[in-house]
Design an enzyme around this catalytic site. Structure first.
Site, mmCIF file in Angstrom:
data_model
loop_
_atom_site.group_PDB
_atom_site.id
_atom_site.type_symbol
_atom_site.label_atom_id
_atom_site.label_comp_id
_atom_site.label_asym_id
_atom_site.label_seq_id
_atom_site.Cartn_x
_atom_site.Cartn_y
_atom_site.Cartn_z
ATOM 1 N N ARG A 46 -4.470 -19.375 4.665
ATOM 2 C CA ARG A 46 -4.653 -20.730 4.146
ATOM 3 C C ARG A 46 -3.375 -21.480 3.813
ATOM 4 N NH1 ARG A 46 -9.204 -18.973 -0.081
ATOM 5 N NH2 ARG A 46 -7.654 -17.324 -0.171
ATOM 6 N N ARG A 55 -10.352 -23.055 10.315
ATOM 7 C CA ARG A 55 -11.275 -22.446 9.350
ATOM 8 C C ARG A 55 -12.389 -23.413 8.966
ATOM 9 N NH1 ARG A 55 -14.474 -20.534 6.725
ATOM 10 N NH2 ARG A 55 -14.407 -19.342 4.792
ATOM 11 N N ASP A 92 -10.991 -8.829 8.593
ATOM 12 C CA ASP A 92 -10.989 -8.499 7.166
ATOM 13 C C ASP A 92 -11.437 -7.056 6.975
ATOM 14 O OD1 ASP A 92 -10.613 -9.970 4.452
ATOM 15 O OD2 ASP A 92 -12.291 -8.604 4.166
HETATM 16 O O1 CP3 Z 1 -2.608 -10.114 7.339
HETATM 17 C C1 CP3 Z 1 -3.242 -10.878 8.097
HETATM 18 O O2 CP3 Z 1 -2.796 -12.000 8.449
HETATM 19 C C2 CP3 Z 1 -4.548 -10.372 8.713
HETATM 20 C C3 CP3 Z 1 -5.749 -10.780 8.068
HETATM 21 C C4 CP3 Z 1 -6.262 -10.147 6.803
HETATM 22 C C5 CP3 Z 1 -7.201 -10.820 5.985
HETATM 23 N N1 CP3 Z 1 -7.615 -9.947 5.006
HETATM 24 C C6 CP3 Z 1 -7.666 -12.204 6.187
HETATM 25 C C7 CP3 Z 1 -8.324 -12.905 5.089
HETATM 26 C C8 CP3 Z 1 -6.065 -8.867 6.260
HETATM 27 C C9 CP3 Z 1 -5.118 -7.759 6.693
HETATM 28 C C10 CP3 Z 1 -6.940 -8.763 5.122
HETATM 29 C C11 CP3 Z 1 -7.056 -7.535 4.314
HETATM 30 C C12 CP3 Z 1 -7.825 -7.563 3.068
HETATM 31 N N2 CP3 Z 1 -9.003 -8.227 2.815
HETATM 32 C C13 CP3 Z 1 -7.517 -6.778 1.928
HETATM 33 C C14 CP3 Z 1 -6.375 -5.794 1.816
HETATM 34 C C15 CP3 Z 1 -5.041 -6.432 1.702
HETATM 35 C C16 CP3 Z 1 -4.851 -7.336 0.502
HETATM 36 O O3 CP3 Z 1 -4.518 -8.494 0.732
HETATM 37 O O4 CP3 Z 1 -5.000 -6.847 -0.631
HETATM 38 C C17 CP3 Z 1 -8.491 -7.040 0.952
HETATM 39 C C18 CP3 Z 1 -8.542 -6.458 -0.452
HETATM 40 C C19 CP3 Z 1 -9.433 -7.948 1.525
HETATM 41 C C20 CP3 Z 1 -10.698 -8.440 0.907
HETATM 42 C C21 CP3 Z 1 -10.716 -9.917 0.820
HETATM 43 N N3 CP3 Z 1 -10.771 -10.764 1.912
HETATM 44 C C22 CP3 Z 1 -10.678 -10.705 -0.342
HETATM 45 C C23 CP3 Z 1 -10.601 -10.165 -1.753
HETATM 46 C C24 CP3 Z 1 -10.746 -12.039 0.084
HETATM 47 C C25 CP3 Z 1 -10.895 -13.278 -0.761
HETATM 48 C C26 CP3 Z 1 -9.628 -13.680 -1.367
HETATM 49 C C27 CP3 Z 1 -9.403 -15.163 -1.251
HETATM 50 O O5 CP3 Z 1 -8.232 -15.500 -1.312
HETATM 51 O O6 CP3 Z 1 -10.377 -15.924 -1.097
HETATM 52 C C28 CP3 Z 1 -10.756 -12.064 1.500
HETATM 53 C C29 CP3 Z 1 -10.797 -13.255 2.365
HETATM 54 C C30 CP3 Z 1 -9.713 -13.404 3.392
HETATM 55 N N4 CP3 Z 1 -9.290 -12.411 4.229
HETATM 56 C C31 CP3 Z 1 -9.003 -14.610 3.696
HETATM 57 C C32 CP3 Z 1 -8.134 -14.297 4.767
HETATM 58 C C33 CP3 Z 1 -7.207 -15.225 5.476
HETATM 59 C C34 CP3 Z 1 -9.234 -15.975 3.036
HETATM 60 C C35 CP3 Z 1 -10.594 -16.476 3.397
HETATM 61 C C36 CP3 Z 1 -10.672 -17.907 3.934
HETATM 62 O O7 CP3 Z 1 -9.836 -18.352 4.741
HETATM 63 O O8 CP3 Z 1 -11.631 -18.556 3.542
#
Ligand code: CP3
Length: 362
Positions: A46, A55, A92
């Site tokens: 984002r 998105r 994710d």
């Molecule tokens: O690194 C990258 O660019 C690859 C994409 C990636 C995402 N999530 C995209 C994402 C990766 C490697 C993850 C891993 C992930 N997802 C983890 C482990 C790494 C970390 O960051 O701790 C965890 C715990 C998650 C679970 C998760 N996914 C959460 C808690 C959330 C919500 C948080 C938020 O900021 O809203 C997500 C959503 C998510 N995953 C987004 C992205 C770009 C944001 C969602 C959106 O664009 O609406």
């Protein structure tokens, strides 16, 4: 086969994308490089206006992850802006509970919500039968990326590690203390172990399939490893990770595996010694001098700029980067953050970071 024809055969197979000339893979193979390779966790996301644009056209986050056209596009976006050495598959960690049959939703502004599993009786809701069918769109994204990324760029696949994925499955959402998960793990290790075993199998199959479709490296994200006591860390992080690494190595002996048990301090060393990972990603709390002395002799290290320093930018960010680069470029090293890029990060600070690394000569 003679050694020569064997080598020629290998050379031919990789002629289009000679992996060992890739900067990133050389570092993971244990080479010390004067200019370290770099990528950034959550490099697609984002903080980029072009990501928010794509998105906004998808109805929910999981559908977005399962639409190869969109997932390929947002994986490539940061590569167009910055000279990154690696692309990470856009997806994710919570696609695994979804593929096992647990209901997963992403609620705008509050993060993931799952129908919680609170005991062995709830495990009957999970099934491995449809895993690959369900994840087929992710494999399609990996195949397309492996054809479309620049030939000098490495493609990273990933999954959540069992402990962290289990913590979302049990709590039903993010948490500060993971009370329900940690209590279940202590009071009924046999039952909780069954959930972890399902996740070991699903995660191994998922990562092996990503590699079959073109991922050149895989990383296991264990974001919440840091809440566990040493004995629990052993049982729920080290042992499951070691099993997944061994399953992957049986299918693909030459594919490097990286681990990221975030926030575990001195236990990073035990993790490296006992899991068989080729590389370890470090969070920003670990001193670079300790990393250089204790971990770098054992494997390739990755990290660990504070993601808040990247938001702040300027002199302080540059001083932090300088310390990391000076201390860790003496051994096998990949520059990264200590945790993912946050939405409020100015893209120009990422450009400045990329410039500093590209200009670096140890
Ligand atoms: O690194 C990258 O660019 C690859 C994409 C990636 C995402 N999530 C995209 C994402 C990766 C490697 C993850 C891993 C992930 N997802 C983890 C482990 C790494 C970390 O960051 O701790 C965890 C715990 C998650 C679970 C998760 N996914 C959460 C808690 C959330 C919500 C948080 C938020 O900021 O809203 C997500 C959503 C998510 N995953 C987004 C992205 C770009 C944001 C969602 C959106 O664009 O609406």
């Amino acid at each position: 086969m003679s050694t020569v024809s064997h080598i020629i055969g290998q050379h031919f197979r990789h002629a289009a994308k000679d992996p060992m000339t890739k900067h990133f893979l050389r570092a993971l193979n244990g080479e010390t490089l004067s200019r370290p390779p770099f990528w950034l966790m959550r490099q697609a996301g984002r903080y980029l206006p072009e990501y928010r644009q794509v998105r906004s056209g998808a109805k929910n986050f999981l559908d977005f992850c399962y639409t190869p056209d969109l997932a390929v596009e947002v994986t490539l976006q940061p590569l167009r802006r910055y000279d990154l050495d690696a692309a990470i598959l856009f997806c994710d960690i919570l696609v695994i509970p979804d593929a096992l049959g647990q209901k997963v939703d992403f609620i705008e502004g509050s993060g993931p919500v799952l129908e919680p599993l609170r005991g062995v009786a709830d495990l009957g809701r999970l099934s491995l039968d449809r895993l690959h069918d369900h994840l087929a769109p992710v494999y399609e994204t990996v195949s397309r990326l492996s054809r479309e990324i620049p030939k000098e760029t490495t493609l990273i696949g990933f999954a959540g590690a069992p402990w962290t994925v289990a913590s979302y499955m049990v709590e039903g959402h993010g948490s500060k203390d993971f009370a329900a998960t940690r209590t279940w793990a202590y009071s009924d290790p046999e039952g909780f172990g069954q959930l972890i075993d399902i996740l070991i199998e699903a995660t191994s199959k998922y990562l092996i399939a990503q590699i079959d479709h073109g991922a050149e490296v895989v990383q296991l994200f264990d974001t919440w490893a840091g809440v566990l006591s040493p004995s629990q860390f052993d049982q729920w992080v080290i042992e499951p990770t070691a099993k997944i690494v061994s399953n992957i190595k049986k299918a693909h002996p030459h594919i490097p595996v990286m681990g990221f048990p975030k926030g575990v301090g001195i236990l990073y060393k035990t993790f490296v010694e006992r899991t068989g990972v080729d590389g370890v990603s470090l969070d920003q709390t670990v001193p670079c001098r300790w990393i250089a002395e204790q971990l770098q002799p054992l494997c390739t290290v990755q990290g660990n700029l504070d993601n808040m320093a990247l938001i702040a930018g300027g002199q302080r960010m540059e001083a932090e980067m300088q310390d990391i680069l000076e201390t860790l470029t003496g051994g096998p090293f990949i520059f990264n953050l200590g945790h993912g890029i946050l939405p409020q990060t100015p893209p120009e600070n990422v450009a400045r970071l990329a410039r500093i690394i590209k200009d670096w000569e140890a």
